[in-house]
Design an enzyme around this catalytic site. Structure first.
Site, PDB file in Angstrom:
ATOM      1  N   GLU A  99      35.755  36.591  34.463  1.00 11.80           N
ATOM      2  CA  GLU A  99      35.852  36.392  33.012  1.00 11.80           C
ATOM      3  C   GLU A  99      37.177  35.759  32.620  1.00 11.80           C
ATOM      4  O   GLU A  99      37.232  34.970  31.680  1.00 11.80           O
ATOM      5  CB  GLU A  99      35.741  37.745  32.288  1.00 11.80           C
ATOM      6  CG  GLU A  99      34.351  38.333  32.291  1.00 11.80           C
ATOM      7  CD  GLU A  99      34.339  39.747  31.711  1.00 11.80           C
ATOM      8  OE1 GLU A  99      35.312  40.126  31.025  1.00 11.80           O
ATOM      9  OE2 GLU A  99      33.356  40.449  31.967  1.00 11.80           O
ATOM     10  N   HIS A 104      43.379  37.853  39.400  1.00  9.10           N
ATOM     11  CA  HIS A 104      43.697  39.272  39.225  1.00  9.10           C
ATOM     12  C   HIS A 104      42.998  40.082  40.298  1.00  9.10           C
ATOM     13  O   HIS A 104      41.875  39.789  40.693  1.00  9.10           O
ATOM     14  CB  HIS A 104      43.332  39.782  37.832  1.00  9.10           C
ATOM     15  CG  HIS A 104      41.963  39.395  37.348  1.00  9.10           C
ATOM     16  ND1 HIS A 104      41.661  38.118  36.941  1.00  9.10           N
ATOM     17  CD2 HIS A 104      40.834  40.109  37.219  1.00  9.10           C
ATOM     18  CE1 HIS A 104      40.392  38.065  36.564  1.00  9.10           C
ATOM     19  NE2 HIS A 104      39.855  39.252  36.736  1.00  9.10           N
TER      20      HIS A 104
HETATM   21  P1  AMP Z   1      36.979  39.679  35.715  1.00  8.11           P
HETATM   22  O1  AMP Z   1      35.552  39.824  35.256  1.00  8.11           O
HETATM   23  O2  AMP Z   1      37.147  39.960  37.179  1.00  8.11           O
HETATM   24  O3  AMP Z   1      37.565  38.352  35.273  1.00  8.11           O
HETATM   25  O4  AMP Z   1      37.787  40.845  34.985  1.00  8.11           O
HETATM   26  C1  AMP Z   1      38.513  40.673  33.817  1.00  8.11           C
HETATM   27  C2  AMP Z   1      38.989  42.038  33.407  1.00  8.11           C
HETATM   28  O5  AMP Z   1      39.988  41.891  32.424  1.00  8.11           O
HETATM   29  C3  AMP Z   1      37.903  42.945  32.811  1.00  8.11           C
HETATM   30  O6  AMP Z   1      37.809  44.140  33.591  1.00  8.11           O
HETATM   31  C4  AMP Z   1      38.420  43.221  31.388  1.00  8.11           C
HETATM   32  O7  AMP Z   1      38.128  44.526  30.932  1.00  8.11           O
HETATM   33  C5  AMP Z   1      39.904  42.987  31.557  1.00  8.11           C
HETATM   34  N1  AMP Z   1      40.627  42.640  30.326  1.00  8.11           N
HETATM   35  C6  AMP Z   1      40.281  41.720  29.406  1.00  8.11           C
HETATM   36  N2  AMP Z   1      41.193  41.667  28.428  1.00  8.11           N
HETATM   37  C7  AMP Z   1      42.151  42.584  28.738  1.00  8.11           C
HETATM   38  C8  AMP Z   1      43.368  43.011  28.132  1.00  8.11           C
HETATM   39  N3  AMP Z   1      43.795  42.482  26.963  1.00  8.11           N
HETATM   40  N4  AMP Z   1      44.088  43.982  28.733  1.00  8.11           N
HETATM   41  C9  AMP Z   1      43.673  44.522  29.893  1.00  8.11           C
HETATM   42  N5  AMP Z   1      42.544  44.159  30.516  1.00  8.11           N
HETATM   43  C10 AMP Z   1      41.780  43.205  29.957  1.00  8.11           C
END
Ligand code: AMP
Length: 121
Positions: A99, A104
């Site tokens: 996402e 990360h």
């Molecule tokens: P991915 O699907 O591997 O890209 O994971 C993105 C992650 O970022 C998800 O688990 C979201 O809940 C997390 N996320 C999105 N916005 C934030 C934020 N402002 N602070 C902390 N985590 C976030």
């Protein structure tokens, strides 16, 4: 996927959006996921502009690469899950449902985590 300077993690790194910081050093930031998928769910990111593990492993310096993995280990200690167990995961690209287009590492723990992947029939 190209690097988007306005992705949410770039904004956290610039201090434009708050985060619940767990650990930070010269190359790395770790903070709790805003929508935790386990009792403990922390994200570890490089401070540099890398979209994916492929991007990072090709372009990052040895110091950045070492710092990221040391930070993952440090997070397991700081979160108290180094002995009880934890899982690390990094999504890249469409099939993995990435996402946020900034590399990360998810660190999950704090309880039984279930199967690694949901099996498709
Ligand atoms: P991915 O699907 O591997 O890209 O994971 C993105 C992650 O970022 C998800 O688990 C979201 O809940 C997390 N996320 C999105 N916005 C934030 C934020 N402002 N602070 C902390 N985590 C976030």
């Amino acid at each position: 996927m190209s690097y988007d300077d306005n992705n949410i993690f770039a904004r956290i790194l610039r201090g434009e959006i708050p985060c619940r910081k767990v650990f930070e050093d010269a190359h790395t930031l770790a903070f709790d996921d805003i929508n935790p998928q386990a009792p403990i769910h922390t994200l570890v990111i490089p401070k540099g502009k890398y979209v994916s593990m492929k991007d990072f492993s090709e372009k990052a310096s040895d110091a950045e690469i070492a710092a990221l993995w040391r930070a993952v280990g440090k997070v397991s200690e700081l979160k108290g899950i180094k002995d009880s167990g934890y899982r690390t995961l990094s999504n890249a690209g469409v099939n993995a449902h990435q996402e946020v287009p900034h590399l990360h590492i998810h660190v999950f723990g704090g309880g039984p985590l279930g199967p690694m992947l949901v099996k498709k029939s």
